[in-house]
Design an enzyme around this catalytic site. Structure first.
Site, PDB file in Angstrom:
ATOM      1  N   GLY A  69      -1.633  -6.947  -1.442  1.00 45.42           N
ATOM      2  CA  GLY A  69      -2.965  -6.368  -1.539  1.00 45.42           C
ATOM      3  C   GLY A  69      -2.978  -5.102  -2.374  1.00 45.42           C
ATOM      4  CB  THR A  70      -0.550  -2.312  -2.674  1.00 40.69           C
ATOM      5  OG1 THR A  70      -0.689  -1.847  -1.326  1.00 40.69           O
ATOM      6  CG2 THR A  70      -0.340  -1.114  -3.598  1.00 40.69           C
ATOM      7  CD  GLN A 177      -7.689  -3.150   8.152  1.00 43.29           C
ATOM      8  OE1 GLN A 177      -7.890  -3.877   9.118  1.00 43.29           O
ATOM      9  NE2 GLN A 177      -6.487  -2.681   7.863  1.00 43.29           N
ATOM     10  CB  SER A 194      -3.595  -7.470   1.925  1.00 48.64           C
ATOM     11  OG  SER A 194      -2.204  -7.580   2.059  1.00 48.64           O
ATOM     12  CG  HIS A 196      -0.040  -7.807   5.584  1.00 43.48           C
ATOM     13  ND1 HIS A 196      -0.327  -7.485   4.285  1.00 43.48           N
ATOM     14  CD2 HIS A 196      -0.026  -6.649   6.265  1.00 43.48           C
ATOM     15  CE1 HIS A 196      -0.487  -6.185   4.181  1.00 43.48           C
ATOM     16  NE2 HIS A 196      -0.312  -5.641   5.370  1.00 43.48           N
ATOM     17  CB  CYS A 320       1.924  14.952  15.585  1.00 45.25           C
ATOM     18  SG  CYS A 320       0.817  16.338  15.887  1.00 45.25           S
TER      19      CYS A 320
END
Length: 460
Positions: A69-70, A177, A194, A196, A320
């Site tokens: 997808g990238t 998405q 994408s 996956h 974090c």
């Protein structure tokens, strides 16, 4: 062990597994060859392209398969910009696009182009009028995701597509998405996705470019995939990707409604069960399976590790848990709390009992992490001070906010607390804390030594 991170990678759909195994036997040959095995492989590739194009809502000859997808996003952005270079060098994107779009924008800027980021509101959606206002002269391409990958907010694609059409600017939609849940509204010029993300195998992306869109593929090319995705096609994975996309789309209405009820339960119950929590993203216009919330006074990395210990796999946009030590660009653009951030994205088939167990476990986990960090606010001093300074330099989130919470009761109403912090998350989390706790964020200053200082005025 409940896997609650489908937005990163959905488990392989059973149909994808079956198609992959079958295609390994039937689709191993070169589909460009004319002998029997090649013709058989070509039939499989053509059928996969037709199935994917039907799901996307385009012609088969407008769609190519890419290695990810990238790569689809990068190829789409660079090809569209190059095809319209005579128009100008301006790229317009939303501030919450996937990093693949932002990285493509960085490459464009490094090559001499310009990139304009359209801000979003607190729910993570762009204002169509604000987006339209940026489509001025010299704009070669606009990019807008169909739904956000971190908070699930659906973008006003139809309205923005209409604005792009009126301005004569092609619109690239990153549908990674949302594509498994339904078609993207009409009006787009380019679309990337994408496999996956919807339960297909990793290593397959797709790029659709409407006929009539000026497009010039960049980099070396060959005769495969219309010259837009060079190299030998991973045919078994492509077949599995197309078969699973058709399967999940057939299940999307029923499964989406079921998962939306489970997510609604999480959205409602988490603030009731855990104090000092902000649920982020649009409560209505959102993906059915995804919910994100942030917990004050919590170290995101520890929180995710403790949830993993309890058997739950979730992800986070908190600094974090980031190797860059900066909060998610999505949360930063929204202006919401980043510390203790948890993204829950339910895969198809998630059991209601697993969600109930997650809700039962979460309060104890958050309380344990807060206790470990010493997050309980201190009692107010008998004679409150006019102003206090908290030195949190060198301390990572959520310590600066914890220290602020501990001393805010020690200044009189109208007094100030100045927090010194060189943690990038403080720039986002201290204002978010003020909004959640009813205090006034005065602004950011700098000490004579140059250290960042954040001023908070006690109002309650």
């Amino acid at each position: 062990m409940p896997y609650f991170d489908a937005a990163s990678a959905a488990p392989l759909h059973p149909v994808a597994r079956q198609a992959l195994l079958a295609a390994l036997d039937e689709g191993w040959a070169d589909p460009a060859r004319l002998y029997r095995e090649g013709r058989r492989a070509r039939l499989l590739l053509d059928a996969a392209r037709e199935a994917a194009a039907e799901a996307v809502g385009c012609r088969p000859d407008e769609l190519v398969f890419t290695p990810s997808g990238t790569r689809a996003v990068h190829s789409g952005v660079s090809g569209a910009l190059a095809g319209r270079r005579r128009v100008g060098g301006r790229l317009v994107v939303s501030a919450v696009e996937h990093s693949s779009v932002l990285h493509a924008g960085e490459a464009h800027a490094a090559a001499g182009g310009t990139v304009t980021e359209v801000p979003v509101g607190r729910t993570g959606a762009v204002d169509p009028a604000a987006f339209a206002a940026e489509l001025g002269e010299g704009t070669a391409l606009a990019c807008l995701q169909s739904a956000n990958h971190e908070v699930g907010t659906e973008q006003p694609v139809a309205e923005v597509a209409e604005a792009c059409r009126a301005a004569g600017v092609p619109l690239l939609v990153d549908a990674a998405q949302s594509l498994g849940w339904g078609p993207v509204p009409e009006g787009w010029s380019l679309l990337a996705a994408s496999a996956h993300k919807w339960g297909g195998p990793a290593g397959v992306g797709l790029l659709a470019v409407r006929k009539g869109v000026r497009f010039a593929p960049q980099g070396p090319s060959d005769e495969r995939e219309s010259g837009r995705a060079p190299g030998f096609e991973n045919l078994p994975a492509i077949v599995a990707a197309a078969a699973s996309l058709r399967a999940v789309r057939a299940e999307a209405a029923a499964e989406g409604a079921r998962l939306r009820e489970l997510v609604d339960r999480i959205r409602a119950r988490v603030p009731e069960l855990v104090p000092d929590v902000e649920v982020v993203g649009d409560p209505v216009r959102r993906l059915p399976h995804l919910v994100t919330f942030s917990c004050l006074y919590v170290d995101g990395e520890t929180l995710l590790s403790e949830l993993d210990r309890e058997g739950f796999s979730v992800s986070s946009g908190s600094s974090c848990t980031s190797s860059t030590l900066t909060p998610s660009h999505v949360l930063r653009a929204m202006g919401v709390l980043s510390e203790g951030n948890v993204r829950v994205s339910l895969p198809a088939g998630t059991d209601s009992a697993d969600v109930d167990r997650f809700l039962a476990v979460l309060p104890g986990v958050v309380a344990s992490v807060r206790e470990r960090l010493g997050a309980a606010p201190a009692a107010a001093e008998p004679e409150p001070a006019e102003e206090l300074v908290v030195d949190a330099l060198g301390k990572r989130c959520p310590i600066p906010v914890i220290e602020l919470a501990k001393v805010i009761g020690s200044v009189r109403v109208g007094g100030t607390v100045t927090v010194l912090s060189d943690d990038a998350a403080a720039r986002l989390d201290i204002p978010a804390w003020c909004e959640m706790r009813g205090q006034r964020y005065v602004g950011e200053t700098a000490t004579p030594q140059g250290a960042p200082a954040y001023v908070v005025r006690r109002t309650t």
